[in-house]
Design an enzyme around this catalytic site. Structure first.
Site, PDB file in Angstrom:
ATOM      1  N   ASN A  10      -5.118  12.806   0.034  1.00 39.45           N
ATOM      2  CA  ASN A  10      -4.335  11.895   0.881  1.00 39.45           C
ATOM      3  C   ASN A  10      -5.298  11.167   1.823  1.00 39.45           C
ATOM      4  O   ASN A  10      -6.512  11.385   1.804  1.00 39.45           O
ATOM      5  CB  ASN A  10      -3.261  12.683   1.645  1.00 39.45           C
ATOM      6  CG  ASN A  10      -2.258  11.789   2.342  1.00 39.45           C
ATOM      7  OD1 ASN A  10      -1.762  10.833   1.760  1.00 39.45           O
ATOM      8  ND2 ASN A  10      -1.978  12.051   3.607  1.00 39.45           N
ATOM      9  N   LYS A  11      -4.745  10.339   2.667  1.00 41.51           N
ATOM     10  CA  LYS A  11      -5.533   9.515   3.592  1.00 41.51           C
ATOM     11  C   LYS A  11      -6.590  10.331   4.339  1.00 41.51           C
ATOM     12  O   LYS A  11      -6.335  11.459   4.749  1.00 41.51           O
ATOM     13  CB  LYS A  11      -4.570   8.855   4.583  1.00 41.51           C
ATOM     14  CG  LYS A  11      -5.173   7.947   5.611  1.00 41.51           C
ATOM     15  CD  LYS A  11      -6.049   6.848   5.057  1.00 41.51           C
ATOM     16  CE  LYS A  11      -5.367   5.977   4.039  1.00 41.51           C
ATOM     17  NZ  LYS A  11      -6.308   5.050   3.344  1.00 41.51           N
ATOM     18  N   ARG A  41       0.862  -1.182   0.000  1.00 43.62           N
ATOM     19  CA  ARG A  41       0.000   0.000   0.000  1.00 43.62           C
ATOM     20  C   ARG A  41       0.896   1.229   0.000  1.00 43.62           C
ATOM     21  O   ARG A  41       2.103   1.120   0.065  1.00 43.62           O
ATOM     22  CB  ARG A  41      -0.972  -0.009   1.194  1.00 43.62           C
ATOM     23  CG  ARG A  41      -0.358  -0.602   2.418  1.00 43.62           C
ATOM     24  CD  ARG A  41      -0.208   0.217   3.669  1.00 43.62           C
ATOM     25  NE  ARG A  41      -0.224   1.610   3.577  1.00 43.62           N
ATOM     26  CZ  ARG A  41       0.846   2.379   3.712  1.00 43.62           C
ATOM     27  NH1 ARG A  41       2.047   1.849   3.902  1.00 43.62           N
ATOM     28  NH2 ARG A  41       0.752   3.680   3.667  1.00 43.62           N
ATOM     29  N   GLY A  42       0.249   2.421  -0.067  1.00 43.97           N
ATOM     30  CA  GLY A  42       1.018   3.651  -0.234  1.00 43.97           C
ATOM     31  C   GLY A  42       1.172   3.893  -1.735  1.00 43.97           C
ATOM     32  O   GLY A  42       1.535   2.972  -2.480  1.00 43.97           O
ATOM     33  N   ALA A  43       0.902   5.120  -2.165  1.00 46.21           N
ATOM     34  CA  ALA A  43       0.798   5.393  -3.608  1.00 46.21           C
ATOM     35  C   ALA A  43       2.027   4.945  -4.416  1.00 46.21           C
ATOM     36  O   ALA A  43       1.881   4.203  -5.403  1.00 46.21           O
ATOM     37  CB  ALA A  43       0.506   6.877  -3.818  1.00 46.21           C
ATOM     38  N   ASP A  49      -1.749  10.796  -2.341  1.00 45.68           N
ATOM     39  CA  ASP A  49      -2.108   9.741  -3.298  1.00 45.68           C
ATOM     40  C   ASP A  49      -2.332  10.305  -4.681  1.00 45.68           C
ATOM     41  O   ASP A  49      -2.229   9.608  -5.679  1.00 45.68           O
ATOM     42  CB  ASP A  49      -3.356   9.004  -2.817  1.00 45.68           C
ATOM     43  CG  ASP A  49      -2.994   8.177  -1.595  1.00 45.68           C
ATOM     44  OD1 ASP A  49      -3.014   8.749  -0.481  1.00 45.68           O
ATOM     45  OD2 ASP A  49      -2.621   7.009  -1.759  1.00 45.68           O
ATOM     46  N   ARG A  61      -7.108  -0.333  -7.118  1.00 49.43           N
ATOM     47  CA  ARG A  61      -7.302   0.762  -6.145  1.00 49.43           C
ATOM     48  C   ARG A  61      -7.427   2.055  -6.956  1.00 49.43           C
ATOM     49  O   ARG A  61      -6.508   2.405  -7.702  1.00 49.43           O
ATOM     50  CB  ARG A  61      -6.135   0.847  -5.145  1.00 49.43           C
ATOM     51  CG  ARG A  61      -6.174  -0.294  -4.120  1.00 49.43           C
ATOM     52  CD  ARG A  61      -5.365   0.018  -2.880  1.00 49.43           C
ATOM     53  NE  ARG A  61      -6.046   0.952  -2.006  1.00 49.43           N
ATOM     54  CZ  ARG A  61      -5.458   1.508  -0.936  1.00 49.43           C
ATOM     55  NH1 ARG A  61      -4.208   1.227  -0.637  1.00 49.43           N
ATOM     56  NH2 ARG A  61      -6.126   2.345  -0.166  1.00 49.43           N
ATOM     57  N   GLN A  80      -2.546   2.940   9.866  1.00 53.81           N
ATOM     58  CA  GLN A  80      -1.227   2.930   9.215  1.00 53.81           C
ATOM     59  C   GLN A  80      -0.212   3.757  10.002  1.00 53.81           C
ATOM     60  O   GLN A  80       0.989   3.494   9.948  1.00 53.81           O
ATOM     61  CB  GLN A  80      -1.318   3.487   7.786  1.00 53.81           C
ATOM     62  CG  GLN A  80      -2.054   2.600   6.810  1.00 53.81           C
ATOM     63  CD  GLN A  80      -3.496   3.004   6.675  1.00 53.81           C
ATOM     64  OE1 GLN A  80      -4.129   3.441   7.640  1.00 53.81           O
ATOM     65  NE2 GLN A  80      -4.049   2.856   5.494  1.00 53.81           N
TER      66      GLN A  80
HETATM   67  O1  MRU Z   1      -4.607   3.450   1.968  1.00 54.02           O
HETATM   68  P1  MRU Z   1      -3.127   3.597   1.963  1.00 54.02           P
HETATM   69  O2  MRU Z   1      -2.451   3.056   3.182  1.00 54.02           O
HETATM   70  O3  MRU Z   1      -2.507   3.085   0.676  1.00 54.02           O
HETATM   71  O4  MRU Z   1      -2.912   5.166   1.984  1.00 54.02           O
HETATM   72  C1  MRU Z   1      -1.625   5.691   1.975  1.00 54.02           C
HETATM   73  C2  MRU Z   1      -1.585   7.160   2.063  1.00 54.02           C
HETATM   74  O5  MRU Z   1      -2.585   7.826   2.138  1.00 54.02           O
HETATM   75  C3  MRU Z   1      -0.240   7.788   1.963  1.00 54.02           C
HETATM   76  O6  MRU Z   1      -0.188   8.962   2.719  1.00 54.02           O
HETATM   77  C4  MRU Z   1       0.031   8.127   0.495  1.00 54.02           C
HETATM   78  O7  MRU Z   1      -0.170   7.004  -0.311  1.00 54.02           O
HETATM   79  C5  MRU Z   1       1.403   8.635   0.300  1.00 54.02           C
HETATM   80  S1  MRU Z   1       2.582   7.376   0.461  1.00 54.02           S
HETATM   81  C6  MRU Z   1       4.113   7.983   0.152  1.00 54.02           C
END
Ligand code: MRU
Length: 364
Positions: A254-255, A55-57, A244, A92, A203
Site C-alpha cells: 500500500n501507499k 488514482r487508487g487501485a 494496491d 502505473r 492523498q
Molecule cells: O498513489 P495512489 O494515490 O494511487 O495510492 C493509493 C493507495 O495507496 C490506496 O491506499 C490504494 O490504492 C487502495 S485504494 C482503495
C-alpha cells in the site's frame, strides 16, 4: 457518494455526442476545486492515470477498462487492442487492479468477432465499475462488524487511523478502507478518523479529509509521523488501510508509510492496548501469482517534483505551487511499501474477514 449533496461516482461514460467519451472527477484539483474532466482517447486516459487525475487501485482498474473502450474507437483489431493493453499496464506498475482489468477486457474482446467489440468494450467496462461498487459495499458490511464489536466493548467513540486515500475517490464508489467507516457512521456508531496526511502527494489531507467532510464523518488530519505516537498513547482503536496489491500469503502493498503504521500497531501489544491492523481489499487487488510481497512486487518510483514542490491555496484564494527543497537536492520517491503478513491482523474482503495466512481459502 455525495458531493455538495449530489450523488457522484468517480468515473462514468458520456454517450451524449456522436463519439463517446469518459468523464472523471479530476483528483489533482481537490480539495480546493471540484472539477469534472473529459477523457476522449486512450492517450488521454494514460495521461490521466500517470498524472493521478484518477488514482487508487480499484479506480485505476476501472479507468484502464474505459481506456480500452476508448482505444476500440480507434481500431478493433487484435494488434491494436494488445498494444493498447501494454501501454495501459505500463502506466502505473504497482496496483494490480490495472493489470487485472486490462486482462479481463482483453479476454472478453479478443474472443469476439471484430464487429461486436465496440459495444461490448463499453458494457464490459461498465460491468467492472458496477462490480467494484458491489465489492466495496460488501467490504463495508464485513468491516462494520469489526467496528461494531469495538463499539460494544468500549461504549465510546471509536478512533480509526487510516493512511492515504482508500475512500470512494480511490474506487468507483464507497471506497475500501473507508467503506466500513461510512457504514458505521450511517449505522449511528460514533466513529472518529485519524487521517494521515500522506506525503508527498497528501492523498490523506487533500482527498480523505475532503470526502469524509462531504459525508459528515468526524475526522482529524495528522502528520504522517504522528500515527505511532497516537497508538502508543492509546488514542487509536484500530487501523484500516487499503491496498494496491496483496499476495496470496497476505503481504499488503500500500501507499508508502503503511508499513510504519503496521509496525507501531504491532508494538502496541507490548503496551497492553492492542491496536488491530486491517487492510480492506477487494478480490481484484489480490495477486495470486506471488507469495513474497517484499521481493516480488514492483514498487513504483515517482518523480522528484512530488517531494520538491507543494501546491495549495494562498490567502487570496489563488492556487500556487512552491518549491520546498534546496536547489539541486537529490530526491528518492518510492510510492509504496509492503507490510508483511505477520503484522496484519486481518484482511477485510467482500467474502468476509480473513487472517492473512488463510487468505488463500477465499473463493476465486
Ligand atoms: O498513489 P495512489 O494515490 O494511487 O495510492 C493509493 C493507495 O495507496 C490506496 O491506499 C490504494 O490504492 C487502495 S485504494 C482503495
Amino acid at each position: 457518494m455525495l458531493v455538495n449533496h449530489q450523488q457522484y461516482r468517480t468515473i462514468w461514460p458520456n454517450f451524449d455526442h456522436e463519439q463517446p467519451c469518459v468523464e472523471i472527477i479530476d483528483q489533482t484539483k481537490l480539495p480546493h476545486v471540484f472539477e469534472i474532466a473529459k477523457v476522449a482517447t486512450l492517450a488521454q486516459m494514460i495521461v490521466a492515470i500517470k498524472t493521478m487525475q484518477v488514482r487508487g487501485a480499484p479506480l485505476i482498474g476501472a479507468a484502464a477498462a474505459y481506456g480500452l473502450a476508448l482505444s476500440v474507437l480507434e481500431s478493433c483489431s487484435d494488434q491494436h487492442l494488445q498494444q493498447s493493453a501494454v501501454q495501459l499496464i505500463a502506466s502505473r506498475p504497482t496496483a494490480v487492479n490495472l493489470k487485472w482489468a486490462v486482462q479481463r477486457m482483453l479476454d472478453v474482446l479478443l474472443a469476439l468477432p471484430i464487429a461486436d467489440r465496440r459495444s461490448v468494450a463499453w458494457s464490459e467496462a461498465a460491468q467492472i465499475c458496477d462490480e467494484d461498487v458491489q465489492l466495496n459495499q460488501a467490504i463495508g458490511t464485513h468491516g462494520l462488524t469489526l467496528i461494531s464489536e469495538q463499539y460494544q466493548k468500549k461504549a465510546r467513540t471509536i478512533n480509526i487511523l487510516t493512511h492515504c486515500n482508500a475512500g470512494w475517490l480511490a474506487t468507483v464508489d464507497f471506497g475500501t478502507a473507508l467503506a466500513p467507516i461510512y457504514a458505521a457512521h450511517n449505522a449511528g456508531i460514533d466513529v472518529h478518523v485519524w487521517v494521515g496526511e500522506t506525503r508527498p502527494r497528501n492523498q490523506g489531507a487533500s482527498l480523505t479529509a475532503w470526502e469524509l467532510g462531504q459525508h459528515g464523518v468526524p475526522h482529524t488530519v495528522i502528520s504522517d509521523n504522528a500515527g505511532g505516537h497516537l497508538m502508543q498513547q492509546g488514542r487509536v482503536d484500530m487501523v484500516i488501510v487499503g491496498a494496491d496489491r496483496v499476495t496470496a500469503t497476505g503481504d499488503v502493498c500500500n501507499k508508502i508509510g503503511t508499513y510504519l503504521k503496521a509496525l507501531a500497531a504491532f508494538d502496541s501489544v507490548a503496551l497492553g492496548h492492542h491496536v488491530p491492523f486491517y487492510a480492506a481489499v477487494p478480490s481484484p487487488t489480490i495477486d495470486w501469482t506471488i507469495e513474497d510481497g517484499v521481493k516480488a512486487i514492483e514498487i513504483e518510483e515517482r518523480g522528484a517534483e512530488e517531494l520538491s514542490w507543494m501546491s495549495g491555496k494562498l490567502a487570496d484564494g489563488t492556487i500556487a505551487t512552491v518549491n520546498i527543497l534546496p536547489h539541486g537536492t537529490q530526491v528518492a520517491n518510492p510510492a509504496f511499501d509492503v507490510t508483511p503478513a505477520r503484522l496484519v491482523t486481518g484482511i477485510i474482503t467482500e467474502q468476509g474477514v480473513f487472517l492473512p495466512q488463510q487468505l488463500n481459502t477465499m473463493q476465486r
